[in-house]
Design a protein around this motif. Structure first.
Motif, PDB file in Angstrom:
ATOM      1  N   HIS A 100       0.846  -1.200   0.000  1.00 48.78           N
ATOM      2  CA  HIS A 100       0.000   0.000   0.000  1.00 48.78           C
ATOM      3  C   HIS A 100       0.875   1.241   0.000  1.00 48.78           C
ATOM      4  O   HIS A 100       1.501   1.569   1.005  1.00 48.78           O
ATOM      5  CB  HIS A 100      -0.909  -0.002   1.241  1.00 48.78           C
ATOM      6  N   PRO A 101       0.937   1.965  -1.119  1.00 49.30           N
ATOM      7  CA  PRO A 101       1.686   3.223  -1.143  1.00 49.30           C
ATOM      8  C   PRO A 101       0.925   4.306  -0.387  1.00 49.30           C
ATOM      9  O   PRO A 101      -0.244   4.566  -0.661  1.00 49.30           O
ATOM     10  CB  PRO A 101       1.767   3.561  -2.644  1.00 49.30           C
ATOM     11  N   MET A 102       1.581   4.933   0.565  1.00 49.25           N
ATOM     12  CA  MET A 102       0.951   5.973   1.362  1.00 49.25           C
ATOM     13  C   MET A 102       1.111   7.310   0.644  1.00 49.25           C
ATOM     14  O   MET A 102       1.844   8.211   1.084  1.00 49.25           O
ATOM     15  CB  MET A 102       1.563   6.015   2.761  1.00 49.25           C
ATOM     16  N   LYS A 122       5.971   6.820   2.195  1.00 48.25           N
ATOM     17  CA  LYS A 122       6.145   5.480   2.769  1.00 48.25           C
ATOM     18  C   LYS A 122       5.329   4.500   1.928  1.00 48.25           C
ATOM     19  O   LYS A 122       4.283   4.843   1.392  1.00 48.25           O
ATOM     20  CB  LYS A 122       5.670   5.441   4.222  1.00 48.25           C
ATOM     21  N   TRP A 123       5.821   3.270   1.825  1.00 48.77           N
ATOM     22  CA  TRP A 123       5.120   2.231   1.058  1.00 48.77           C
ATOM     23  C   TRP A 123       5.016   0.998   1.951  1.00 48.77           C
ATOM     24  O   TRP A 123       5.997   0.305   2.166  1.00 48.77           O
ATOM     25  CB  TRP A 123       5.871   1.911  -0.227  1.00 48.77           C
ATOM     26  N   ILE A 138      12.175  -1.779  -6.962  1.00 50.46           N
ATOM     27  CA  ILE A 138      11.240  -0.961  -7.737  1.00 50.46           C
ATOM     28  C   ILE A 138      10.632   0.121  -6.864  1.00 50.46           C
ATOM     29  O   ILE A 138      10.534   1.292  -7.258  1.00 50.46           O
ATOM     30  CB  ILE A 138      10.135  -1.839  -8.353  1.00 50.46           C
ATOM     31  N   ILE A 139      10.213  -0.254  -5.646  1.00 52.54           N
ATOM     32  CA  ILE A 139       9.608   0.714  -4.727  1.00 52.54           C
ATOM     33  C   ILE A 139      10.597   1.841  -4.423  1.00 52.54           C
ATOM     34  O   ILE A 139      10.239   3.022  -4.428  1.00 52.54           O
ATOM     35  CB  ILE A 139       9.169   0.022  -3.416  1.00 52.54           C
ATOM     36  N   LYS A 140      11.841   1.481  -4.168  1.00 54.74           N
ATOM     37  CA  LYS A 140      12.860   2.493  -3.882  1.00 54.74           C
ATOM     38  C   LYS A 140      13.120   3.366  -5.108  1.00 54.74           C
ATOM     39  O   LYS A 140      13.321   4.592  -4.977  1.00 54.74           O
ATOM     40  CB  LYS A 140      14.152   1.823  -3.418  1.00 54.74           C
ATOM     41  N   ASN A 141      13.116   2.776  -6.297  1.00 55.55           N
ATOM     42  CA  ASN A 141      13.321   3.554  -7.519  1.00 55.55           C
ATOM     43  C   ASN A 141      12.185   4.532  -7.771  1.00 55.55           C
ATOM     44  O   ASN A 141      12.382   5.577  -8.406  1.00 55.55           O
ATOM     45  CB  ASN A 141      13.487   2.624  -8.721  1.00 55.55           C
ATOM     46  N   LEU A 142      10.992   4.205  -7.274  1.00 56.76           N
ATOM     47  CA  LEU A 142       9.863   5.122  -7.378  1.00 56.76           C
ATOM     48  C   LEU A 142       9.987   6.288  -6.392  1.00 56.76           C
ATOM     49  O   LEU A 142       9.186   7.227  -6.428  1.00 56.76           O
ATOM     50  CB  LEU A 142       8.545   4.377  -7.127  1.00 56.76           C
ATOM     51  N   GLY A 143      10.991   6.199  -5.518  1.00 55.95           N
ATOM     52  CA  GLY A 143      11.240   7.277  -4.560  1.00 55.95           C
ATOM     53  C   GLY A 143      10.617   7.060  -3.202  1.00 55.95           C
ATOM     54  O   GLY A 143      10.664   7.950  -2.339  1.00 55.95           O
ATOM     55  N   ALA A 144      10.030   5.878  -2.985  1.00 56.15           N
ATOM     56  CA  ALA A 144       9.340   5.598  -1.731  1.00 56.15           C
ATOM     57  C   ALA A 144      10.226   4.811  -0.767  1.00 56.15           C
ATOM     58  O   ALA A 144      11.218   4.200  -1.169  1.00 56.15           O
ATOM     59  CB  ALA A 144       8.049   4.828  -1.996  1.00 56.15           C
ATOM     60  N   PRO A 146      10.180   1.638   1.757  1.00 59.10           N
ATOM     61  CA  PRO A 146       9.407   0.447   2.157  1.00 59.10           C
ATOM     62  C   PRO A 146       9.292   0.341   3.678  1.00 59.10           C
ATOM     63  O   PRO A 146      10.281   0.526   4.396  1.00 59.10           O
ATOM     64  CB  PRO A 146      10.230  -0.719   1.588  1.00 59.10           C
ATOM     65  N   ILE A 147       8.084   0.047   4.150  1.00 60.36           N
ATOM     66  CA  ILE A 147       7.832  -0.188   5.574  1.00 60.36           C
ATOM     67  C   ILE A 147       7.211  -1.576   5.698  1.00 60.36           C
ATOM     68  O   ILE A 147       6.102  -1.818   5.206  1.00 60.36           O
ATOM     69  CB  ILE A 147       6.872   0.853   6.167  1.00 60.36           C
TER      70      ILE A 147
END
Length: 249
Positions: A100-102, A122-123, A138-144, A146-147
């Protein structure tokens, strides 16, 4: 790496646009949008390594079921629903990682999606099994950021910081509707406090109906906090609140 995005609303559209900008090989599945690398044929997902399911919550389980007959066991699949327990009830034949991307706005639709929505966000990730590092990258590359948490903790937390505030914003506006002068002189404070009342109606209904228990508990906690604030040491309490709020954002 080839990535598929199902549903090109605000969240899915923003993921799609970000991934294109990052030079990923990305395809979008949409029943309403057309354009380069966008179609309505799920079979194109067979060659994808990762699939994001970005549909409304009330449609997500049907899509996850449909993908069972299309994807290979090695495909990573994630959803972006703002609730997590309901998607974790079934074992999937592919690598399912509920998340869930916040991030988001009060607007909706592909036309309001944009690159950079997830920068600094936060994701939340609620793994059923081991998390594949390709997904984390991928999540980090989107700039988010991860939690990692559990579905149960996630659903209780979002009731406090997302679902309850939306209901409160709607209630504040509903309460003020009966006073014509209040609406006439309302300014930035009222506007900001009621922004979440503009939330996507379908999404709002899913939140309230599917997370009602946690929302009710959050509202009861809110009542207690209001009572505590008005009892004694109000200045001391709000000073501490301001300090903590400043550190968060």
């Amino acid at each position: 790496m080839k990535i598929g995005v199902i549903g090109l609303g605000l969240i899915g559209g923003s993921i799609f646009k970000d991934l294109k900008a990052l030079k990923y090989d990305v395809v979008g599945i949409s029943q309403s949008q057309t354009g380069e690398n966008i179609c309505n044929d799920y079979d194109i997902l067979k060659s994808c390594n990762v699939v994001f399911v970005c549909s409304a919550m009330n449609k997500t389980l049907d899509i996850l079921d449909k993908l069972e007959n299309i994807l290979s066991p090695e495909t990573i699949v994630t959803d972006v629903c703002s609730l997590k327990r309901f998607v974790c009830q079934k074992q999937r034949p592919y690598k399912f990682i509920p998340s869930h991307p916040m991030a988001g706005t009060e607007k909706q639709g592909f036309e309001n999606s944009f690159e950079g929505l997830f920068k600094g966000a936060k994701w939340a990730i609620t793994p059923i099994s081991d998390i594949d590092n390709r997904f984390i990258d991928i999540i980090k590359n989107l700039g988010a950021t991860p939690i990692i948490t559990t579905a149960e903790k996630h659903d209780r937390a979002v009731a406090l910081i997302s679902h309850m505030p939306m209901v409160i914003a709607q209630a504040i506006f509903k309460t003020a509707q009966g006073n014509e002068l209040a609406l006439e002189i309302a300014s930035s404070g009222f506007r900001d406090m009621t922004r979440l009342a503009m939330s996507n109606v379908e999404m709002a209904n899913d939140m309230v109906t599917m997370n009602s228990d946690n929302i009710e508990k959050s509202i009861l906690s809110l009542y207690k906090s209001i009572g505590d604030l008005t009892k004694e040491n109000y200045i001391e309490q709000i000073y501490k609140i301001k300090q903590q709020r400043e550190k968060m954002f």
